[in-house]
Motif scaffolding. Sequence first.
Motif, PDB file in Angstrom:
ATOM      1  N   TYR A  44       0.843  -1.191   0.000  1.00 46.21           N
ATOM      2  CA  TYR A  44       0.000   0.000   0.000  1.00 46.21           C
ATOM      3  C   TYR A  44       0.878   1.240   0.000  1.00 46.21           C
ATOM      4  CZ  TYR A  44      -3.835  -3.122   1.157  1.00 46.21           C
ATOM      5  OH  TYR A  44      -4.760  -4.127   1.120  1.00 46.21           O
ATOM      6  N   ILE A  45       0.621   2.124  -0.942  1.00 44.38           N
ATOM      7  CA  ILE A  45       1.290   3.417  -1.000  1.00 44.38           C
ATOM      8  C   ILE A  45       0.168   4.448  -0.957  1.00 44.38           C
ATOM      9  CG2 ILE A  45       2.777   4.939  -2.332  1.00 44.38           C
ATOM     10  CD1 ILE A  45       3.998   2.404  -3.585  1.00 44.38           C
ATOM     11  N   GLY A  46      -0.080   4.956   0.231  1.00 41.37           N
ATOM     12  CA  GLY A  46      -1.267   5.785   0.417  1.00 41.37           C
ATOM     13  C   GLY A  46      -2.486   4.905   0.190  1.00 41.37           C
ATOM     14  N   LYS A  47      -3.361   5.312  -0.724  1.00 47.23           N
ATOM     15  CA  LYS A  47      -4.541   4.511  -1.061  1.00 47.23           C
ATOM     16  C   LYS A  47      -4.277   3.595  -2.247  1.00 47.23           C
ATOM     17  CE  LYS A  47      -7.921   7.749   0.696  1.00 47.23           C
ATOM     18  NZ  LYS A  47      -9.126   8.527   0.412  1.00 47.23           N
ATOM     19  N   ARG A  48      -3.130   3.732  -2.860  1.00 41.76           N
ATOM     20  CA  ARG A  48      -2.794   2.926  -4.036  1.00 41.76           C
ATOM     21  C   ARG A  48      -2.291   1.551  -3.617  1.00 41.76           C
ATOM     22  NH1 ARG A  48       1.830   3.856  -8.407  1.00 41.76           N
ATOM     23  NH2 ARG A  48       0.932   2.517  -9.987  1.00 41.76           N
TER      24      ARG A  48
END
Length: 68
Positions: A44-48
């Motif tokens: 997870y990278i932020g919401k991505r």
Amino acid sequence: MKQNQTSYDQLPVTLTADMVAQVLGISRAGAYTLMHANGFPTLYIGKRMIVGKEQFIKWIDTNSGKAG
């Protein structure tokens, strides 16, 4: 990722849900469900959400009985 991949070598370093869906031959919704599942190597990278190529290949091998 519109073209069909013929080997793992052709995959990018990280895959999106759309790419996971295409590689596995499942729907985009199915890929998102899988990427939320425990044991799937989602990053997870932020919401991505993405998955690393090597972790994806290892997950496929492990879950297809080819680990070893």
